[in-house]
Design a protein around this motif. Structure first.
Motif, PDB file in Angstrom:
ATOM      1  N   MET A   1       0.837  -1.189   0.000  1.00 19.77           N
ATOM      2  CA  MET A   1       0.000   0.000   0.000  1.00 19.77           C
ATOM      3  C   MET A   1       0.881   1.251   0.000  1.00 19.77           C
ATOM      4  N   ARG A   2       0.557   2.231  -0.845  1.00 16.00           N
ATOM      5  CA  ARG A   2       1.287   3.489  -0.906  1.00 16.00           C
ATOM      6  C   ARG A   2       0.588   4.501   0.008  1.00 16.00           C
TER       7      ARG A   2
ATOM      8  N   HIS B   1       4.516  -1.801   3.551  1.00 16.52           N
ATOM      9  CA  HIS B   1       3.899  -0.658   2.883  1.00 16.52           C
ATOM     10  C   HIS B   1       4.974   0.324   2.404  1.00 16.52           C
TER      11      HIS B   1
ATOM     12  N   ARG C   1      -1.073  10.597  -5.272  1.00 12.93           N
ATOM     13  CA  ARG C   1      -2.294   9.801  -5.374  1.00 12.93           C
ATOM     14  C   ARG C   1      -2.146   8.474  -4.625  1.00 12.93           C
ATOM     15  N   PRO C   2      -1.962   8.522  -3.313  1.00 17.24           N
ATOM     16  CA  PRO C   2      -1.664   7.306  -2.545  1.00 17.24           C
ATOM     17  C   PRO C   2      -2.890   6.408  -2.387  1.00 17.24           C
ATOM     18  N   ASP C   3      -2.637   5.221  -1.850  1.00 19.07           N
ATOM     19  CA  ASP C   3      -3.723   4.284  -1.559  1.00 19.07           C
ATOM     20  C   ASP C   3      -4.421   4.659  -0.253  1.00 19.07           C
ATOM     21  N   ALA C   4      -3.718   5.426   0.586  1.00 14.75           N
ATOM     22  CA  ALA C   4      -4.291   5.868   1.859  1.00 14.75           C
ATOM     23  C   ALA C   4      -3.460   7.015   2.408  1.00 14.75           C
TER      24      ALA C   4
ATOM     25  N   LEU D   1     -10.385   8.591  -1.821  1.00 17.68           N
ATOM     26  CA  LEU D   1      -9.150   8.485  -1.046  1.00 17.68           C
ATOM     27  C   LEU D   1      -9.432   8.045   0.390  1.00 17.68           C
TER      28      LEU D   1
ATOM     29  N   ALA E   1      -8.447   1.500   4.239  1.00 16.53           N
ATOM     30  CA  ALA E   1      -7.957   1.388   2.865  1.00 16.53           C
ATOM     31  C   ALA E   1      -8.877   0.532   2.012  1.00 16.53           C
TER      32      ALA E   1
END
Length: 217
Positions: free
Chosen positions: A1-2, A25, A45-48, A77, A124
């Motif tokens: 996860m980003r 992560h 544009r992260p995953d969380a 988001l 997430a």
């Protein structure tokens, strides 16, 4: 996860980076002030995102404002907000924008690594993660406007666990009862609070509970 992290306390910030990195992560950006958050989120544009509520320059609500602005730009988001204390107004405002992919934890919860990581994963995945203290205070505030006396002590306990986004099996385990008993409690809660019947969806149940807590029921 980003993940993007916004936290002005250097020790906690680096601790979060180390914890998340060591659990597989990728922390793609960190911010120490409010104005840094939105540009970092839009760029990566992260995953969380994991955001502190109070950040420089005013230490009031920079993190919350950034979270609300980010959700306007990126509605999907997932955001996990951290706070030193229960900020009822901030929690209500954030949740009022839609509970999907939203978490609100007290910073003490970060020290409980498993709980923190589980909350982050749940958020997430589009779920909801509310700190038990946040739930308790929202329930208490709501009780002043719409009494909860009709609920039994067991039903109030189930309601709080539901609002934390926990599934029936988890609730049953924590309360040391059967899942059937939990389902019966949930049915009774929904009936007494005038909410739509439970369809078995954990996310829909959380949304219904939050709607009740915020006066939408």
């Amino acid at each position: 996860m980003r993940i993007v992290i916004a936290e002005d306390n250097a020790l906690l910030r680096e601790g979060l980076v180390l914890l998340l990195s060591s659990t597989g992560h990728e922390v793609v950006a960190v911010a120490a002030t409010g104005p840094e958050i939105l540009p970092a989120l839009l760029e990566h544009r992260p995953d969380a995102a994991v955001l502190d509520v109070r950040l420089p320059p005013t230490f009031r609500d920079e993190g919350l404002r950034a979270a609300l602005a980010a959700r306007k730009e990126m509605p999907e988001l997932p955001i996990l907000v951290l706070s030193q204390y229960v900020e009822e107004t901030y929690a209500a405002e954030l949740l009022g924008q839609g509970a999907q992919g939203i978490g609100y934890l007290l910073k003490d919860r970060v020290g409980r690594v498993d709980q923190f990581l589980q909350a982050l994963e749940r958020v997430a995945g589009g779920g909801t993660a509310l700190d038990p203290e946040v739930v308790t205070q929202l329930l208490t505030r709501k009780a002043a406007a719409r009494p909860l006396q009709s609920l039994t002590a067991r039903e109030r306990e189930v309601l709080e666990l539901m609002a934390q986004g926990k599934a029936n099996g988890t609730i049953a385990g924590e309360m040391v009862v059967t899942e059937r008993a939990v389902s019966k409690h949930i049915g009774s809660i929904f009936m007494k609070l005038g909410l739509p019947p439970d369809d078995g969806s954990v996310h829909r149940r959380v949304l219904a509970v939050l709607a009740y807590l915020e006066g939408g029921a």
